[in-house]
Design an enzyme around this catalytic site. Structure first.
Site: not given
Lengths: 346, 346, 346, 346
Positions: B149-152, B154
């Protein structure tokens, strides 16, 4: 690989030249000249370049440039360009100038619209107007290119096929253009602050913007007669993009399909021109981040008027991308080399 | 050249896969599957692709996909992915799944955070978590990749070096993350309207966002102990980008320079990781439009706490770019092939 | 009607004071002092005021101010405020200072965080910290008000009820705050340009921002012990608004409902405080354009941590609105007089 | 105090009526009708209203409305308005309709541009076009007001003085208008998503937008002859505001000062009209958040053409504010009662 210098490389147009060249397979950036940031790495000034281009900005040294570079892009303010270009030209460098200084066939027009004398009119004759789609055949014969303005590129390409085909009353042309804020440059001017230009729009230099003269020059050339037109620039709250809505009265009864066919024929084979099918129109996000030009037309039969909509990315096709396209032409590369980026949309 | 299909190619993550592949020298897009736009050219749905990729969107036909493609990207909603992937896997295709369905080592964690049964837990074991910087060596051994995932992405990359080096109290981790609106997808939901999300900010799913579990899984793996942490997602009025501000108490007295050195060592050789020098911090515009990750750290000696700042482009390193990076790894290409775009800045 | 002067009336905080006063039934603006725009009508500098307030900006003349005004707002940079305020105070004027110069009980704290000597520490004792919700009873006794900072107001109001009720471990406080760009003022600084701050986010002055000391002062006062905390400011691409996400470990087991009840009780009767019901959280657009404060809380039982979300309009409750609220208190008007604007949402 | 109902109160125009009425000293909101949110508090739908207006949305009940209200605002889609208004009219209510249904003098024009039959043409005759600056004297005689469109208001006010004074060739009028996204309403349409309309611009309904007919109706009325004109609407990435750039050929030689004088004379005494001095032009931020209209003119002597620039806040003067202005006129209040908000600028 050719060795390249960028003068004025830390303004928005200059840094976009740098960015595009970092992705160009035949470009080798060897000098970035910047008065304001001399001694600083370009990747400190623009950290997006970290690890990609870490050249130190240097001050202007004509001899050094001449020895180290084969080609230079000058992204200096108008006036400054024409002070430095003669010596570069004398050294035999290829020069692509992004200012207004070498865009004119007639120095009087320059002097009238720019309000200053043109110190090297003899170089005007040795330069070519670098709107590739119109002057592709001449450009390779020159080593000094007057790279067109952003509003100009967007507007001329929207109107050239109509003028060429005598489809419109040349006295009725009105161009209403909207620009993103990068067009205003990186100068520390109050109107460029985020809080001054977000959530608002304005018109500026109504009836007096310099790009008017460039548009008139090129359309007159095509028409074979003097054209004068209305051009109104606006600032819109976005970074990139020019959106030009162009109006003219039809000089003869033509259908929307005929207009669109005329556009397709005029731009046949042009890799960066996208003529939209009837019923669809370009938007800035269709071409943002690329060298493409979106062109669409609507014929208003009720009024016997045509409306042409034209979109470019002002920093790419309106500045740095077209400059690289000119580099490709004068260096004998494929015209779209290093310019094949798919537009962003998002 | 490998033949590629994209399932769910008209969502924001899917279309970014398409966009990146149009610029990838070894990719040949042969199928774009889209329920909503079946029969339409992808360049009608996303006109930025006009003349670049004009493939017609098709409906899902597993046999056809298996015959025509060697590799598929599935950019479907979670839940939908795990329904279609088993049959694709059976056909011997390489699969890179951008949903959450194959990111977990433990199906119970999935079922707890996603609130639905995982129908094919046996495939979980045959898949690998595609965070390339952490699992580079394993990834080429798998043909099913759970793309992070994107948040992950980062968040994990911001904290992994600290956890690895036992520099922080693992019970004190707080991640405050801000995302651009593309992260919310292209669904027709009221909060995604321009007028609902410009000129505002909000937090959402506080203490309950699913990406929390992914971050905890990977950091626990590194720590060799169970880590639980606070993760708060926010929506900010911009298109692209994730900005994560990560806090933790230091477990031992280390200086800012030591922290930064630990980051450099941990990511030594990683082409997409940019560790910032002491005193400088990444911003989203430094990496927007690219697969890069910006990482910077500040040690607050007054409080014995470290603050790590991490930035990615959510659609690229947080989704499509990392997916292509995974493709490169499992196909034996250079890890950065087709991903060398210089970030936009402007 | 009271006669009012605004010093520094052309910065963003100053002009918001002017704007609010044009809608205040008891305010009569008689002087606007501006070095940069002396001799210009304020409505030429800010054309939104055309026909509403056309006063000519004047240069600073203490005697003239003392004769013509009963109350002054000083919206000058810190440092500049404390140079002019002593003479105004001596003349018997009521003064509401929007800088940091009179916000401190202890000059050493000021001098440490602002890095300059405080020339008139004796006036510090004669001033009061103008956070109306906390110091409402004392404020009317003073004629010199240190109007709180924007980040400060948003953060203190988010944490005061928790500290007051001993609900949290005071050593665990972390404030992650996001501000709109008006917070950076109208100065001609490169990072404030539209193209530099749209479509991006950044953190700045991590662990060193001056507002930290103000927040610590006020929370320590409530706690009866010294509190030190993490405060991280960020810039987000919007004009107005502060969004603070505040984290702390719970010192005892309390439920989300108990936390919210504590907030409601603490702010009982406060006209500008909106405590959100469990399950809902404030967003900036809920309060933009108004003096309201939105407060919401989530208890993360998994981690025994509380997250408080707080929103204000930085120019109103974070600056000019609170200044007017203070004016109302020291002039004996209704606390919300002239401040009843319904937030904008759109 | 008059009792007021708002039908369609949860769309963007409707909620702006609600917001303005919460600040109007003579307005008492007693009903908000909303199909989509029946049973929900309006402050749950729009949390900016929390504690200010907490009325529960109800379904449409004509009898209830007639008993409880003296005046209703109908902010329904066109077509829906004319179904409900006849019964409300019969009950003797004052009605201000924000749709296009009662803006026309000639039902044929309505039917041609709206592509549907007008079911109650007899009511068209009993209604008045509520452009206050043009029809101020007639409006109080009516109890059914067709409140003008946003583009319309902005465009007509820009051109009326020129047409009235026979200064332009009425066949040469071109209006190039740019709107903020609130103009597209709160409907869940793909093009209204943040990521679809930020950082871009587009033209739409070129030569076919319905507001064309409204503009033509009113200007023809002033001219005493049929006027047809070009009108091109654009969407710009901002919430509020209409910016209209209007072009026409001069029919006689007049100077810029003469044009501006004609505007001043035409709008003499109009509280919401701001005619700009020669050399200055309005911007959206000059009037955003208010009921003001900014008007500026440039004469291009080179081309014998005039360019008029006109700005309004589309939700206020272009919808809800003008509706309240009409309410003031038909209720005998001061025309600017409750509408004196100073524009925001920031």
């Amino acid at each position: 690989m050719i060795n390249i210098g960028i003068l004025g490389g830390t303004g928005y147009a200059g840094i976009e030249v740098v960015r595009l060249l970092t992705m160009h397979p035949e470009a080798n950036i060897v000098r970035i000249v910047s008065q304001s940031f001399e001694g600083k790495k370009i990747s400190e000034v623009y950290p997006n370049l970290k690890g990609i281009c870490d050249i130190e900005c240097s001050k202007l040294d004509i001899d050094d440039i001449a020895e180290s570079c084969e080609l230079v892009f000058t992204a200096l303010p108008h006036g400054a360009s024409k002070e430095v270009i003669p010596s570069l030209y004398e050294k035999g460098l290829k020069i692509i100038d992004l200012s207004g200084d070498f865009r004119y066939n007639d120095k009087d027009v320059y002097e009238k619209w720019y309000g200053m004398p043109h110190d090297c009119p003899e170089l005007l004759e040795k330069s070519v107007y670098g709107l590739c789609e119109l002057h592709r055949d001449e450009i390779p014969n020159y080593s000094l290119i007057g790279n067109p303005g952003c509003y100009t590129t967007c507007s001329i390409l929207a109107l050239a096929p109509l003028v060429k085909n005598n489809m419109i009353d040349n006295k009725s042309i009105i161009i209403d253009a909207k620009s993103g804020v990068t067009g205003a440059g990186r100068g520390l001017n109050l109107p460029n602050l985020f809080c001054e230009c977000t959530e608002t729009m304005k018109a500026y230099k109504v009836a007096t913007h310099r790009h008017t003269s460039e548009i008139e020059q090129e359309l007159s050339l095509i028409a074979g007669e003097d054209i004068m037109l209305s051009f109104t620039p606006h600032l819109a709250p976005m970074k990139r993009g020019i959106f030009a809505t162009c109006y003219a009265n039809l000089s003869k009864p033509v259908t929307q399909d005929e207009v669109i066919s005329a556009f397709k024929k005029f731009y046949d084979g042009d890799k960066f021109i996208r003529v939209y099918e009837s019923g669809t129109l370009p938007e800035i996000k269709h071409i943002a981040g690329s060298n493409y030009v979106g062109l669409g037309a609507v014929v208003d039969e009720r009024l016997n008027r045509v409306v042409v909509v034209s979109c470019i990315d002002n920093l790419i096709k309106g500045a740095a991308g077209q400059a690289v396209q000119n580099m490709n032409l004068i260096c004998g590369f494929d015209e779209d080399l290093g310019l094949k980026n798919t537009p962003m949309y998002l």
